[in-house]
Design a protein around this motif. Structure first.
Motif, PDB file in Angstrom:
ATOM      1  N   UNK A 192       0.840  -1.209   0.000  1.00 34.18           N
ATOM      2  CA  UNK A 192       0.000   0.000   0.000  1.00 34.18           C
ATOM      3  C   UNK A 192       0.878   1.263   0.000  1.00 34.18           C
ATOM      4  N   UNK A 193       2.005   1.206   0.715  1.00 36.10           N
ATOM      5  CA  UNK A 193       2.877   2.381   0.768  1.00 36.10           C
ATOM      6  C   UNK A 193       3.498   2.654  -0.605  1.00 36.10           C
ATOM      7  N   UNK A 201      -4.914  -3.235   1.081  1.00 43.48           N
ATOM      8  CA  UNK A 201      -4.448  -1.971   1.645  1.00 43.48           C
ATOM      9  C   UNK A 201      -5.421  -0.832   1.453  1.00 43.48           C
ATOM     10  N   UNK A 202      -6.656  -1.153   1.067  1.00 42.26           N
ATOM     11  CA  UNK A 202      -7.605  -0.053   0.863  1.00 42.26           C
ATOM     12  C   UNK A 202      -8.780  -0.100   1.825  1.00 42.26           C
ATOM     13  N   UNK A 219     -12.125   0.669  -6.948  1.00 41.14           N
ATOM     14  CA  UNK A 219     -11.378   0.406  -8.180  1.00 41.14           C
ATOM     15  C   UNK A 219     -10.383  -0.734  -7.937  1.00 41.14           C
ATOM     16  N   UNK A 220      -9.664  -0.630  -6.848  1.00 47.84           N
ATOM     17  CA  UNK A 220      -8.692  -1.669  -6.492  1.00 47.84           C
ATOM     18  C   UNK A 220      -9.409  -2.968  -6.118  1.00 47.84           C
ATOM     19  N   UNK A 244      13.273   3.744   1.236  1.00 46.03           N
ATOM     20  CA  UNK A 244      13.329   4.958   2.081  1.00 46.03           C
ATOM     21  C   UNK A 244      11.933   5.434   2.490  1.00 46.03           C
ATOM     22  N   UNK A 245      10.907   5.038   1.744  1.00 43.69           N
ATOM     23  CA  UNK A 245       9.544   5.453   2.105  1.00 43.69           C
ATOM     24  C   UNK A 245       9.135   4.935   3.478  1.00 43.69           C
ATOM     25  N   UNK A 305       2.153   1.754  -3.416  1.00 45.29           N
ATOM     26  CA  UNK A 305       1.037   2.202  -4.253  1.00 45.29           C
ATOM     27  C   UNK A 305       0.712   3.677  -4.005  1.00 45.29           C
ATOM     28  N   UNK A 306       0.786   4.094  -2.747  1.00 45.44           N
ATOM     29  CA  UNK A 306       0.461   5.492  -2.412  1.00 45.44           C
ATOM     30  C   UNK A 306       1.366   6.479  -3.136  1.00 45.44           C
ATOM     31  N   UNK A 307       2.531   6.004  -3.564  1.00 46.70           N
ATOM     32  CA  UNK A 307       3.462   6.878  -4.270  1.00 46.70           C
ATOM     33  C   UNK A 307       3.342   6.697  -5.786  1.00 46.70           C
ATOM     34  N   UNK A 308       2.281   6.003  -6.199  1.00 50.34           N
ATOM     35  CA  UNK A 308       2.001   5.935  -7.628  1.00 50.34           C
ATOM     36  C   UNK A 308       2.543   4.710  -8.351  1.00 50.34           C
ATOM     37  N   UNK A 366     -11.547   1.746  -1.532  1.00 48.37           N
ATOM     38  CA  UNK A 366     -11.166   1.987  -2.928  1.00 48.37           C
ATOM     39  C   UNK A 366     -11.738   0.866  -3.790  1.00 48.37           C
TER      40      UNK A 366
END
Lengths: 468, 468, 468
Positions: free
Chosen positions: B66-67, B325-326, B315-316, B104-105, B69-72, B313
């Motif tokens: 999920x992390x 993760x949604x 869509x996911x 690093x995220x 994914x959150x960054x695209x 979410x």
């Protein structure tokens, strides 16, 4: 040997601790102002020895027995009287032994911290209570209780109490307050006007309470006008006995300004036993505004305590009655609910409206912004479940930055347990000292500012806010 | 060289750190009890090598992807399988490289902290993962995975796990649990009864799930009575395989006691595909009470996990399915919603009802007061998004003062990621050690009390609460 | 002598403080990016001396006068202009004296901390303001204000501002932005598109605002299509002047996707003055989705500020107008309200949607999980009442573990008080340094990670998030 540490509750960082110590030193011996609580004034009118440790510490204090109950110990075993009069444990030594066996449950709780103080400092017990020493500690306490030094009035003086406020029903004749005054004893024990029982028309005993109110004023309450007159007359009566405040315990803080004809018709329906829950909600909401109006006339400070769903556990309520540790908080909305009252009277600085909550999420979101704007609004201290080390720290950290210190009102112990009063004020003063020490060590305020503030938080603000 | 610090997560104040170290020393080698989680029991039944780092660490763990994914980063690029079977990345080295490029995220997150532990301690990697070393670390891990030491059963023993609970649908035949038992391996891997899929009548696949339940018991479910019987039969079946608990994942904790005829008619409507959302809400609310009743009969500990809005979410969800993760938390009201259940069974200490929340505002306002009063109620640990350093500290600070320690139940790792289990328990024990050390350094509890408490929080309470 | 301490706001623990100092050292001289605020661009277009301390510090800043008002000081006495033009205090020295007399009220507040910085660092005052020195400090400030060094443009350069964003109505012709550009001054002062006034159809002056919008585009707005066209044309106009963002101040974040015919008929009703509050709620909810769509077309970053109940105190609003310190926050539900917007556009990483809240209970429960999943969502920093020492610490502690650092967007000062800008950024950088130092001292991140992060939090993330 068990002895409370002189640095207790202070930040272990030496830079902070040293400042905290110094600040606490300035206020530890200041007199106690207790502007809101539930100690029975009768104990001072009678001034008889407290009967035994169980009746002093356990039976009257739901803070304590709820924790034992949560672990499955029946309230009957703790001597809590049943409404139907059926038998409960009557041997105080047996009750005490259960308490001692389970004393470890209080580790890390404010109740545990206060009890430690009461045993160690008030009663000079130098062991931590446990199963083994229960009997000898019991004996030691009971021996002290039978000495003059431990009579209620002597403890009152020893605790250095300057003012003690009780909480009293609107219809109370304040006989014990009168007895204390008549006795010539130089203590300031004053009533607080709490009219909830005659305001909540949804309660099955509302009419009974209204009759009591009627008796107390000596005339019949036949309509809303005579009801209002009776309330005002009672406030005047309370003021004669030194009252400086009213208190309003409500579930939500819903307020609403209604046309007079509507209030009158609601009241009429209530008198006839025909009001519904919407009537009750409106009526309480309207009366809060009305009480603010009365305060503007007679100068009583107005307190609103909100957020407890009373008697959540109906099984216990039906067996043992109210105030048995089964009130559970719920969410409160101050912003929308108080708007009608605040728009009507909140801009008037001669109103002093003190708000208490059990919903900490409102501290930074609603209460601090309201107190940081409306001249009438002040914030009561961390209350009930939040009258604790972390609870008070959260309160300061979540309210100070928006409301500042001067929109708060010092400490309220709000206790039924007389002997816990010095313990609670000791804790509160230490936590405030520690909070100010942290601000000082972070160079947010100066030491001189901190010294002025600790005296204000411990003594001056409460006197000012409650007009004492 | 990268090596986890032995004082990690402890307060940097030396007074506190020293005590924390000492407390942690007492519990770091205690066996792990994992009473609630989502590890696939099949891995122990089969005991095959884990295929590769991507399939071990990334693809099954929504905490991690999920992390990213959150960054695209598209889930397809991470190898997450699509429901429609369309192509997703299948090269584990490519997936691993993306993960390493973005490692690093995870700075400052519990996921990052657990991964550091897994790499450093479980796999002996002495560099922090990054773009450059991704390839070599991949190689190093995969080499280890192919040694006997890293087979699932050997890791289980190495991790010193005493009990591992899985989470299983009501209709599950528990074949892998059976295979493990039949294999004679001396591990205690037990199921947990989770009937959500056959309780939520609003779900489009409820009838399918009901059919599965029907098959599992071997008789048709034609009405509410046979439905109840099937549930009880399945609980009995689970208990044969060692189950000690049930789990109920609900959105709100709404409970309601209904007359039997109403429940029966709701159930009939549901069977006919004619129930509406109000029926569904009532039915779940009623069944929670019913499950408490079953627990009183068969002694299964009852867990309620609430507050996640699942598949926010859509869509996911439509592309990839559930648990991606949604799920997003929302507010929960325990005070009012649980009242019917608690008034019916909450005073019975033979019920063990463990509550979990994703709404931290309920910790001090609702959960601690409920657990500090009702004999049946216990508090589950900080959960999911709050199973973290600050999350656990907030949990302790907001619950202990009202509920004490003994109305809590130790730690749950609640993980799908088997290798994260020791990392999560290490973290939890360190945070509790640190919390107790802070209390000790502030002279709120004594060192002796802290030593007893840390063992209780790490080991004894969970065994007692889950009746293990 | 009063001098700000170089370690101010850092943890007093020496292990943490030393790291915090080092981290802060890396960023203290980085340029300021101010991507959201309310400074009047006119002051830079005109570049005239600020008139006097009262008009510089007090009269335009509701952060300051609300605190004085809360203590019963009438706004009239502070020179706040009344809408009816009736007389208010016009002597800036008298206003200043009241402020100085009450400066102690700001102890422990961020406003106090910023003012201390402004006086001490910007104006070189080496005494803490009080009743006695009020006059001389006034003189000292006014003398400086009349020197070239203190002209707005020179302060702008001295403050090392790289970008300053203003907030502008959709119909604004941006004349001052144009004047600044035309003057050839090399500063990047850019507008932000804030269309609230033409979106909230429930406001009595909506039609007036619509007319202004109409005038600004030079054609009549007769239906929803021409309305949408006008908004897009204005966004294009703003973009010509450098705009990179839009801003949407809403009470709730309710969003809803409506069929076009319904929107058109709501808009028609609004034009005819016949829309109701449900229309208004739906229309705003629909327009939020529409603005996200526009952002996907024109790349403006979309900001949503929510949770303030505007003009809670209607008495003050009617006398003095908006933005007078009487906006009070209330609960916000992001999870359910934003769902329609996020399901439509939240998976598109080319949308940048930045969320702000005044309801801190949403940080860990809703905002961090949303930002930690949806590619479009980022978290704005601690806002307004929470733009404070403790407020920022709570923000980091409650969002980082779930959202990480890279789903946040650096700092926003959001101020009307130009001179407070360096003070606010100084505070924010110090708090972030301190937070990272705590993580480092607890061995959660390494010093190298912390050094990279502090530069990202202070400078890189804001540039990236706002596409600067």
């Amino acid at each position: 040997m068990f002895k409370l540490h002189e640095d207790r509750f202070f930040d272990p960082n030496p830079n902070v601790r040293e400042i905290a110590r110094e600040l606490f030193h300035w206020v530890k011996d200041l007199p106690i102002i207790s502007p809101h609580g539930h100690v029975e004034q009768k104990i001072f009118a009678d001034n008889l020895p407290f009967p035994n440790p169980a009746e002093l510490f356990i039976i009257p204090d739901h803070y304590i027995f709820r924790m034992l109950y949560s672990q499955g110990i029946p309230l009957e075993n703790l001597g809590i009287p049943r409404l139907d009069g059926s038998k409960v444990e009557s041997d105080p030594r047996k009750i005490w032994q259960i308490f001692a066996d389970n004393y470890f449950l209080f580790a890390g709780t404010p109740t545990g911290v206060w009890l430690d103080y009461e045993f160690n400092i008030v009663f000079g017990i130098d062991e931590k209570l446990n199963s083994q020493n229960a009997r000898s500690i019991y004996d030691s306490i009971i021996a002290k209780l039978n000495t003059p030094e431990y009579l209620p009035r002597n403890l009152y003086k020893k605790f250095n109490i300057e003012v003690l406020t009780t909480t009293d029903a609107a219809s109370d004749n304040l006989e014990h307050h009168k007895a204390i005054i008549d006795s010539g004893w130089d203590a300031r024990i004053i009533p607080c006007f709490r009219p909830d029982a005659v305001v909540d028309i949804s309660k099955s005993n509302w009419l009974d309470n209204l009759n009591l109110l009627s008796e107390s004023v000596g005339y019949e309450i036949t309509d809303f006008d005579s009801y209002l007159k009776a309330l005002k007359d009672r406030r005047e009566y309370f003021i004669k006995f030194g009252a400086v405040s009213s208190d309003h315990g409500v579930n939500s803080v819903y307020t609403i300004d209604l046309p007079e004809y509507e209030v009158k018709s609601i009241f009429k329906r209530a008198l006839n036993g025909k009001s519904d829950k919407f009537d009750a909600e409106k009526f309480t909401g309207y009366m809060l505004i009305k009480f603010a109006e009365m305060s503007l006339e007679d100068d009583l400070v107005m307190q609103i305590h909100s957020g407890a769903r009373r008697n959540h556990n109906e099984v216990i309520f039906e067996k043992f009655g109210a105030d048995k540790g089964c009130d559970i908080p719920e969410r409160v909305d101050f912003t929308n609910n108080l708007k009608p009252l605040l728009n009507k009277y909140g801009n008037d600085k001669s109103l002093s409206l003190i708000l208490f909550t059990l919903d900490e999420s409102t501290y930074s979101r609603e209460l601090a912004p309201l107190a940081g704007h409306y001249p009438a609004v002040k914030l009561g201290p961390a209350w009930w479940f939040h009258d604790s080390i972390e609870g008070m720290m959260r309160y300061r950290k979540m309210t100070t930055e928006t409301a500042g210190f001067y929109n708060t009102v010092g400490f309220n112990d709000d206790t039924r347990a007389f002997v816990s009063i010095p313990a609670r004020h000791d804790l509160a003063r230490r936590i405030d000292s520690n909070y100010l020490a942290q601000l000082t060590a972070q160079h947010i305020i100066s030491v001189d500012e901190a010294k002025k503030l600790i005296v204000d938080l411990s003594y001056n603000l409460v006197k000012k806010a409650y007009r004492l």
